[in-house]
Scaffold this motif. Structure first.
Motif, PDB file in Angstrom:
ATOM      1  N   SER A   4       0.835  -1.201   0.000  1.00  0.00           N
ATOM      2  CA  SER A   4       0.000   0.000   0.000  1.00  0.00           C
ATOM      3  C   SER A   4       0.867   1.246   0.000  1.00  0.00           C
ATOM      4  N   ALA A   5       0.282   2.367  -0.459  1.00  0.00           N
ATOM      5  CA  ALA A   5       0.937   3.673  -0.400  1.00  0.00           C
ATOM      6  C   ALA A   5       0.088   4.552   0.516  1.00  0.00           C
ATOM      7  N   TYR A   6       0.733   5.462   1.213  1.00  0.00           N
ATOM      8  CA  TYR A   6       0.037   6.276   2.202  1.00  0.00           C
ATOM      9  C   TYR A   6       0.179   7.757   1.880  1.00  0.00           C
ATOM     10  N   LEU A   7      -0.936   8.492   1.952  1.00  0.00           N
ATOM     11  CA  LEU A   7      -0.925   9.946   1.863  1.00  0.00           C
ATOM     12  C   LEU A   7      -0.968  10.440   3.304  1.00  0.00           C
ATOM     13  N   MET A   8       0.065  11.211   3.684  1.00  0.00           N
ATOM     14  CA  MET A   8       0.193  11.625   5.078  1.00  0.00           C
ATOM     15  C   MET A   8       0.423  13.124   5.189  1.00  0.00           C
ATOM     16  N   THR A   9       0.117  13.669   6.352  1.00  0.00           N
ATOM     17  CA  THR A   9       0.441  15.061   6.647  1.00  0.00           C
ATOM     18  C   THR A   9       1.915  15.128   7.013  1.00  0.00           C
ATOM     19  N   THR A  10       2.447  16.330   7.139  1.00  0.00           N
ATOM     20  CA  THR A  10       3.849  16.479   7.521  1.00  0.00           C
ATOM     21  C   THR A  10       4.102  16.006   8.952  1.00  0.00           C
ATOM     22  N   SER A  11       3.065  15.928   9.766  1.00  0.00           N
ATOM     23  CA  SER A  11       3.231  15.429  11.135  1.00  0.00           C
ATOM     24  C   SER A  11       3.098  13.910  11.221  1.00  0.00           C
ATOM     25  N   GLY A  12       2.762  13.247  10.092  1.00  0.00           N
ATOM     26  CA  GLY A  12       2.703  11.789  10.061  1.00  0.00           C
ATOM     27  C   GLY A  12       1.313  11.198  10.178  1.00  0.00           C
ATOM     28  N   THR A  13       0.297  12.015  10.195  1.00  0.00           N
ATOM     29  CA  THR A  13      -1.073  11.519  10.255  1.00  0.00           C
ATOM     30  C   THR A  13      -1.474  10.984   8.880  1.00  0.00           C
ATOM     31  N   ILE A  14      -1.990   9.751   8.848  1.00  0.00           N
ATOM     32  CA  ILE A  14      -2.411   9.131   7.586  1.00  0.00           C
ATOM     33  C   ILE A  14      -3.754   9.713   7.165  1.00  0.00           C
ATOM     34  N   ILE A  15      -3.797  10.256   5.946  1.00  0.00           N
ATOM     35  CA  ILE A  15      -5.022  10.837   5.393  1.00  0.00           C
ATOM     36  C   ILE A  15      -5.769   9.803   4.561  1.00  0.00           C
ATOM     37  N   ARG A  16      -5.037   9.052   3.744  1.00  0.00           N
ATOM     38  CA  ARG A  16      -5.645   8.071   2.861  1.00  0.00           C
ATOM     39  C   ARG A  16      -4.653   6.959   2.570  1.00  0.00           C
ATOM     40  N   ILE A  17      -5.165   5.758   2.384  1.00  0.00           N
ATOM     41  CA  ILE A  17      -4.341   4.601   2.036  1.00  0.00           C
ATOM     42  C   ILE A  17      -4.717   4.162   0.628  1.00  0.00           C
ATOM     43  N   TYR A  18      -3.703   3.967  -0.214  1.00  0.00           N
ATOM     44  CA  TYR A  18      -3.910   3.516  -1.582  1.00  0.00           C
ATOM     45  C   TYR A  18      -3.349   2.109  -1.714  1.00  0.00           C
ATOM     46  N   SER A  19      -4.149   1.210  -2.255  1.00  0.00           N
ATOM     47  CA  SER A  19      -3.727  -0.178  -2.417  1.00  0.00           C
ATOM     48  C   SER A  19      -3.744  -0.560  -3.890  1.00  0.00           C
ATOM     49  N   THR A  20      -2.783  -1.398  -4.285  1.00  0.00           N
ATOM     50  CA  THR A  20      -2.729  -1.875  -5.664  1.00  0.00           C
ATOM     51  C   THR A  20      -3.688  -3.031  -5.887  1.00  0.00           C
ATOM     52  N   GLY A  21      -4.228  -3.586  -4.817  1.00  0.00           N
ATOM     53  CA  GLY A  21      -5.151  -4.712  -4.941  1.00  0.00           C
ATOM     54  C   GLY A  21      -4.456  -6.058  -4.962  1.00  0.00           C
ATOM     55  N   THR A  22      -3.127  -6.077  -4.863  1.00  0.00           N
ATOM     56  CA  THR A  22      -2.385  -7.328  -4.830  1.00  0.00           C
ATOM     57  C   THR A  22      -1.612  -7.417  -3.523  1.00  0.00           C
ATOM     58  N   LYS A  23      -1.728  -8.537  -2.855  1.00  0.00           N
ATOM     59  CA  LYS A  23      -1.018  -8.739  -1.593  1.00  0.00           C
ATOM     60  C   LYS A  23       0.346  -9.416  -1.808  1.00  0.00           C
ATOM     61  N   GLN A  24       0.529 -10.071  -2.976  1.00  0.00           N
ATOM     62  CA  GLN A  24       1.749 -10.828  -3.229  1.00  0.00           C
ATOM     63  C   GLN A  24       2.949  -9.944  -3.546  1.00  0.00           C
ATOM     64  N   ASN A  25       2.723  -8.809  -4.180  1.00  0.00           N
ATOM     65  CA  ASN A  25       3.823  -7.986  -4.665  1.00  0.00           C
ATOM     66  C   ASN A  25       3.798  -6.610  -4.006  1.00  0.00           C
ATOM     67  N   ASP A  26       4.909  -6.257  -3.410  1.00  0.00           N
ATOM     68  CA  ASP A  26       5.036  -4.949  -2.775  1.00  0.00           C
ATOM     69  C   ASP A  26       5.351  -3.880  -3.803  1.00  0.00           C
ATOM     70  N   ILE A  27       5.039  -2.641  -3.458  1.00  0.00           N
ATOM     71  CA  ILE A  27       5.356  -1.507  -4.314  1.00  0.00           C
ATOM     72  C   ILE A  27       6.852  -1.243  -4.243  1.00  0.00           C
ATOM     73  N   SER A  28       7.509  -1.186  -5.407  1.00  0.00           N
ATOM     74  CA  SER A  28       8.949  -0.934  -5.433  1.00  0.00           C
ATOM     75  C   SER A  28       9.270   0.516  -5.779  1.00  0.00           C
ATOM     76  N   ALA A  29       8.321   1.232  -6.415  1.00  0.00           N
ATOM     77  CA  ALA A  29       8.520   2.642  -6.764  1.00  0.00           C
ATOM     78  C   ALA A  29       7.150   3.265  -7.013  1.00  0.00           C
ATOM     79  N   ALA A  30       7.058   4.577  -6.756  1.00  0.00           N
ATOM     80  CA  ALA A  30       5.798   5.271  -6.980  1.00  0.00           C
ATOM     81  C   ALA A  30       6.060   6.751  -7.235  1.00  0.00           C
ATOM     82  N   THR A  31       5.117   7.392  -7.927  1.00  0.00           N
ATOM     83  CA  THR A  31       5.170   8.833  -8.151  1.00  0.00           C
ATOM     84  C   THR A  31       3.753   9.347  -8.359  1.00  0.00           C
ATOM     85  N   ILE A  32       3.580  10.642  -8.171  1.00  0.00           N
ATOM     86  CA  ILE A  32       2.277  11.277  -8.351  1.00  0.00           C
ATOM     87  C   ILE A  32       2.334  12.164  -9.587  1.00  0.00           C
ATOM     88  N   SER A  33       1.233  12.212 -10.343  1.00  0.00           N
ATOM     89  CA  SER A  33       1.184  13.068 -11.524  1.00  0.00           C
ATOM     90  C   SER A  33       1.214  14.534 -11.092  1.00  0.00           C
TER      91      SER A  33
END
Length: 111
Positions: A4-33
């Protein structure tokens, strides 16, 4: 790494969790448009997941971003470790290295 990827505030509070829908493979890289509408996340198996940042839904996937190469009868896969979106154009760039040999230096650009 995580599935999963996490959208957080600068203080570390999680705002939203984004999941790829697969539990077998971890995210190795990510970027935002640049528009902050899309999260591009590549998993260990070389699949690119395009996630809507507002709805937290996977809108599309592209498989087989990794290249397969044969050296000394061993099949080595490249692992994508960095993903960057161009700030003004619809271009994604990734950096990868060979998993087995740790040979680095492959850059790919997608339109």
């Amino acid at each position: 790494r995580t599935s999963s990827a996490y959208l957080m505030t600068t203080s570390g509070t999680i705002i939203r969790i984004y999941s790829t829908g697969t539990k077998q493979n971890d995210i190795s890289a990510a970027t935002i448009s640049p528009s902050n509408q899309w999260l591009y996340a590549v998993t260990e198996d070389g699949t690119l997941h395009i996630i809507d940042m507002f709805k937290a839904e996977v809108k599309s996937t592209i498989s087989n971003l990794e290249k397969n190469q044969k050296e000394d009868k061993l099949q080595q896969k490249e692992e994508i470790t960095t993903l960057v979106h161009h700030p003004n154009k619809p271009l994604l760039t990734c950096f990868s290295h060979h998993r087995a040999s740790r040979k680095r230096g492959t850059v790919n650009i997608w339109k």
